[in-house]
Design a protein around this motif. Structure first.
Motif, PDB file in Angstrom:
ATOM      1  N   SER A 105       7.465  -9.732  -0.206  1.00 16.99           N
ATOM      2  CA  SER A 105       7.136  -8.575  -1.031  1.00 16.99           C
ATOM      3  C   SER A 105       5.743  -8.715  -1.642  1.00 16.99           C
ATOM      4  CB  SER A 105       8.215  -8.417  -2.107  1.00 16.99           C
ATOM      5  OG  SER A 105       7.678  -7.917  -3.287  1.00 16.99           O
ATOM      6  N   ILE A 139       9.388  -5.474   2.510  1.00 11.59           N
ATOM      7  CA  ILE A 139       8.690  -4.197   2.647  1.00 11.59           C
ATOM      8  C   ILE A 139       9.121  -3.234   1.546  1.00 11.59           C
ATOM      9  CG2 ILE A 139       8.404  -2.160   4.121  1.00 11.59           C
ATOM     10  CD1 ILE A 139       8.582  -4.099   6.524  1.00 11.59           C
ATOM     11  N   SER A 165      -2.315  -2.012   6.755  1.00  9.46           N
ATOM     12  CA  SER A 165      -2.073  -3.264   6.024  1.00  9.46           C
ATOM     13  C   SER A 165      -1.580  -4.352   6.956  1.00  9.46           C
ATOM     14  CB  SER A 165      -1.025  -3.067   4.938  1.00  9.46           C
ATOM     15  OG  SER A 165      -1.218  -1.859   4.292  1.00  9.46           O
ATOM     16  N   ILE A 166      -0.924  -3.930   8.055  1.00  6.52           N
ATOM     17  CA  ILE A 166      -0.292  -4.923   8.929  1.00  6.52           C
ATOM     18  C   ILE A 166      -1.252  -6.028   9.341  1.00  6.52           C
ATOM     19  CG2 ILE A 166       0.561  -5.195  11.298  1.00  6.52           C
ATOM     20  CD1 ILE A 166       2.640  -3.370  10.674  1.00  6.52           C
ATOM     21  N   LEU A 189       0.645   1.542   5.626  1.00  2.14           N
ATOM     22  CA  LEU A 189       1.281   0.357   6.213  1.00  2.14           C
ATOM     23  C   LEU A 189       0.672  -0.058   7.559  1.00  2.14           C
ATOM     24  CD1 LEU A 189       5.066   0.624   5.204  1.00  2.14           C
ATOM     25  CD2 LEU A 189       3.301  -0.899   4.313  1.00  2.14           C
ATOM     26  N   ARG A 195       4.055   5.422   5.407  1.00  4.86           N
ATOM     27  CA  ARG A 195       4.550   5.194   6.769  1.00  4.86           C
ATOM     28  C   ARG A 195       3.438   5.370   7.825  1.00  4.86           C
ATOM     29  NH1 ARG A 195       5.092   4.745  11.131  1.00  4.86           N
ATOM     30  NH2 ARG A 195       6.715   5.168  12.658  1.00  4.86           N
ATOM     31  N   VAL A 250       3.212  -8.169   1.134  1.00  5.14           N
ATOM     32  CA  VAL A 250       3.082  -6.744   1.438  1.00  5.14           C
ATOM     33  C   VAL A 250       2.275  -6.036   0.353  1.00  5.14           C
ATOM     34  CG1 VAL A 250       4.379  -4.586   1.700  1.00  5.14           C
ATOM     35  CG2 VAL A 250       5.185  -6.666   2.817  1.00  5.14           C
ATOM     36  N   VAL A 266       6.526  -2.136  -1.331  1.00  8.10           N
ATOM     37  CA  VAL A 266       6.143  -0.739  -1.536  1.00  8.10           C
ATOM     38  C   VAL A 266       6.463  -0.313  -2.971  1.00  8.10           C
ATOM     39  CG1 VAL A 266       6.643   1.638  -0.851  1.00  8.10           C
ATOM     40  CG2 VAL A 266       6.326  -0.105   0.900  1.00  8.10           C
ATOM     41  N   ILE A 292      -1.447  -8.306   6.564  1.00  6.20           N
ATOM     42  CA  ILE A 292      -0.157  -8.889   6.217  1.00  6.20           C
ATOM     43  C   ILE A 292       0.305  -9.932   7.231  1.00  6.20           C
ATOM     44  CG2 ILE A 292       2.297  -8.344   6.043  1.00  6.20           C
ATOM     45  CD1 ILE A 292       1.520  -5.689   4.795  1.00  6.20           C
ATOM     46  N   LEU A 299      12.336  -9.433   5.722  1.00  9.11           N
ATOM     47  CA  LEU A 299      11.344  -8.412   6.058  1.00  9.11           C
ATOM     48  C   LEU A 299      11.687  -7.083   5.404  1.00  9.11           C
ATOM     49  CD1 LEU A 299      10.521  -9.005   9.815  1.00  9.11           C
ATOM     50  CD2 LEU A 299       8.982  -9.147   7.859  1.00  9.11           C
TER      51      LEU A 299
END
Lengths: 212, 246, 275
Positions: free
Chosen positions: B116, B50, B153-154, B150, B146, B119, B54, B157, B46
């Motif tokens: 990755s 991430i 996107s969660i 994100l 942050r 994400v 990014v 994802i 994880l």
């Protein structure tokens, strides 16, 4: 270096690579066939078939491939190559079915109605209208799956099927120093990389194209 | 005759008896090792996923290249070969890790590459305009990520992420090849020694199933959810509930 | 939650059923074999009818069974022995079909009928005799230990706390644990599927000792490693066949004993520099 990669040894390894590619190709073709049946059963089948397809997919999704490779090799008395293909087809079918279902779900429902109004039967609609669009969409996912199969064939050495990794393990029996062993495996890794990287470049090209 | 053949066969009752008498010391130890390797491996994957995810969407060409190289190398070579290198290659450079650590780092790196990509796809799905809007409000790049990108996107994802977690659990079984002490290793070693392989593989399969099935259901539920309420409020505690169930 | 649990049970039941069906597929053959027509199904006659003897051999153990990378043929003492047995049964030594086996696959492949015989450095033990038929031993050798020269081991007594690498299906593990108990030291074991993997683990310092039967070990000595003089429980290799097939076991045993009596076995061993 030249001690390891003599002409004979390279040819020996190349046979293993051929075996790997052959297993991967047969597996993907069979899995697309059976995966389509499963996906259609799960999506459009009656309750019984839909449940059956789901159970199959869940079962193979939730147990390690290595376990099926062993089980098939031990339970079904068929030659090594066939045994490898059978086990890979069993679990790849479950994955491919989900990929195909993803493709089917992305086709607008309206197309079924439209086709029905034109006098198409359900099977005709699937065959002539829905499936062709679905497969165009999922080509990148299927190619990615191909990469996964090529990588995972290296598990087959666990049951002494002589694919690429297996042949290298046999060759390792000739090598006397740890340095040689590492050198051999660096080359093996390199070959896997080149093969899969080429495929993944194709995948990316296709994805970019379909994104536009 | 048939009865005798069954009694002596690979699935005869005596084989099952042998298995259950050794169950706790062989299978349970392996089961918990597999659980530990899988959960720590997932944490590492994880974090890596991430960070590199990014990176691969950043404006810096260097960061993007680093992420690309990592993903391509780890996604395009077999896990078996990677583990073999960690096990037999690294000691030549003075790094001797235990099988447990190799398991965690091995599957962590491998699935980190996949995560990755997950994400990256999630981040790219967020409209570009939001970055500009955030920048105009004085957010830095990291703050934008942050607080704005994100969290959105969660939703996209999570379903593929759960799938990766599932595959990660299954892939810990390659540790068997380096005497890793996981479930598969114990099952293998014990069954070749006692010649009780039929029941062994059924029980082993069930133990993996016990870990993977809840994950698979979770993935399915998240997928449904993300389709149903795509514009749902961010950070709702539904995901948390699902997680508790797993 | 309740619904979830119900689903879980449903799929788990399905899984068990599927697996047991697969399993019974395997064991259903056993009834056929042990059934009324056992004499026809599972006997030397079956091999004669087929015209070829199927043998499971090692492909990664030099001298015993190793795949020649130039010709693609498996060569070694155990293959020569397989040819002799084929000569006895079929009258033609070339009528063999070899298949690669590992410590893990040799038993199951014998059970499911993929192979008639296992001649693959298979050590005879009391426990295994209950599951398979073994011929009288064709080769006997003590368990030996290969170590790095610079590790400073002079014998087994120095190895308190050491990690010993053994092959899966570990008879050497038993021999060594017993010996360790006798002299009061503790050792750890790591098991690997093949000997080359063990050698690689010794080279990288993963294991302190690579332990297997002496003759096999001799193939892995290099400048930096040595075989210690200690020898443990002699390991006896036998030709294994299916338990139900007593007919075949007798034939095989006759071949092994004839070869030993005529001195031909020694010639065959000498050809591969064994003993």
């Amino acid at each position: 270096m030249s001690e390891i990669f003599t002409f004979d040894n390279v040819r020996f390894l190349a046979q293993g690579l051929g075996m790997t590619i052959m297993i991967a190709l047969i597996t993907i073709v069979l899995s697309i066939f059976f995966g389509s049946i499963l996906a259609i059963a799960k999506n459009y089948g009656n309750k019984f078939f839909s449940k059956l397809a789901s159970a199959y997919i869940e079962l193979f999704r939730c147990t390690p491939n290595l376990l099926w490779i062993l089980a098939i090799r031990f339970m079904v008395p068929i030659p090594p190559l066939a045994s490898g293909v059978l086990s890979f087809t069993l679990f790849t079918t479950a994955v491919v079915a989900e990929i195909i279902r993803g493709g089917l779900n992305s086709i607008p429902k309206g197309q079924f109605e439209g086709a029905a109004s034109q006098g198409f039967t359900f099977v005709q609609t699937l065959w002539y209208i829905v499936l062709p669009q679905c497969f165009m969409k999922i080509v990148p996912s299927l190619l990615s799956q191909m990469i996964t199969i090529i990588k995972d064939t290296s598990f087959l050495w666990a049951v002494a099927i002589e694919e690429f990794t297996g042949k290298s393990m046999i060759l390792m029996g000739q090598l006397r120093t740890g340095g040689q062993v590492l050198c051999l495996f660096a080359v093996i890794a390199g070959v896997y990389f080149l093969l899969n990287f080429t495929l993944s470049c194709v995948v990316r090209k296709r994805q970019e194209k379909s994104a536009i | 005759m048939m009865f005798r053949a069954f009694m002596d066969g690979p699935f005869g009752p005596s084989k099952w008896m042998t298995l259950f008498s050794d169950f706790s010391e062989i299978f349970l130890i392996g089961f918990f090792t597999t659980l530990k390797v899988a959960s720590l491996g997932l944490c590492l994957a994880l974090v890596l996923g991430i960070v590199f995810g990014v990176f691969s969407t950043s404006n810096s060409k260097i960061l993007r290249t680093i992420a690309r190289v990592y993903v391509e190398i780890w996604q395009n070579t077999p896990l078996v070969i990677q583990i073999f290198f960690l096990y037999n290659g690294l000691p030549r450079f003075g790094l001797v890790w235990s099988q447990f650590v190799i398991g965690v780092i091995g599957v962590g790196l491998y699935h980190g590459a996949y995560i990755s990509e997950v994400v990256r796809t999630g981040i790219e799905a967020i409209p570009k305009g939001q970055y500009e809007a955030a920048a105009s409000q004085g957010f830095t790049y990291l703050q934008t990520m942050r607080y704005i990108i994100l969290p959105q996107s969660i939703k996209i994802i999570l379903p593929p992420l759960t799938n990766q977690a599932l595959n990660l659990v299954k892939n810990t079984s390659v540790l068997a090849m380096i005497a890793g002490g996981d479930l598969m290793y114990h099952a293998d070693s014990w069954s070749t020694y006692k010649l009780v392989y039929g029941p062994t593989y059924i029980v082993t399969g069930m133990l993996y199933f016990v870990i993977c099935y809840p994950l698979s259901k979770l993935a399915e539920r998240l997928e449904k959810k993300s389709k149903e309420d795509a514009p749902a409020p961010v950070g709702s505690d539904d995901a948390g509930k699902g997680g508790a169930e797993a | 939650m309740k619904n979830f649990f119900k689903k879980f049970v449903a799929v788990a039941t399905m899984a068990t059923m599927l697996l047991t069906t697969a399993a019974c597929g395997g064991s259903q053959e056993a009834p056929a074999d042990g059934g009324a027509d056992a004499a026809v199904v599972d006997s030397v006659q079956k091999i004669k009818d087929r015209g070829v003897l199927k043998v499971g051999v090692k492909v990664d153990v030099p001298k015993f069974g190793y795949k020649n990378t130039s010709t693609g043929e498996v060569e070694g003492f155990e293959i020569d022995l397989a040819k002799k047995i084929a000569g006895e049964i079929l009258g033609d030594e070339s009528k063999i079909e070899v298949q690669a086996v590992t410590a893990k696959t040799r038993g199951p492949l014998l059970d499911n009928g993929e192979i008639d015989l296992v001649i693959a450095t298979f050590t005879i033990t009391e426990e295994r005799k209950e599951t398979y038929n073994f011929s009288d031993p064709y080769f006997t050798d003590g368990v030996a230990m290969l170590v790095k020269k610079d590790a400073g081991f002079t014998g087994f007594k120095d190895m308190d706390g050491a990690t010993i690498g053994v092959a899966q299906s570990a008879t050497s593990k038993d021999a060594l644990s017993k010996a360790a108990e006798e002299i009061g030291i503790t050792v750890n074991f790591s098991e690997f599927a093949s000997y080359p993997e063990l050698k690689a683990a010794l080279d990288s310092g993963r294991i302190d000792v690579f332990s297997v039967d002496g003759a096999i070990l001799a193939g892995y000595v290099d400048e930096s490693s040595e075989i210690l003089p200690d020898r443990f429980d002699p390991q006896e290799y036998g030709v294994a066949s299916k338990k139900s097939n007593t007919d075949l076991a007798e034939t095989v045993n006759k071949v092994v004993n004839d070869l030993k009596a005529s001195g031909e076995m020694d010639t065959m061993l000498a050809k591969w520099e064994l003993k």
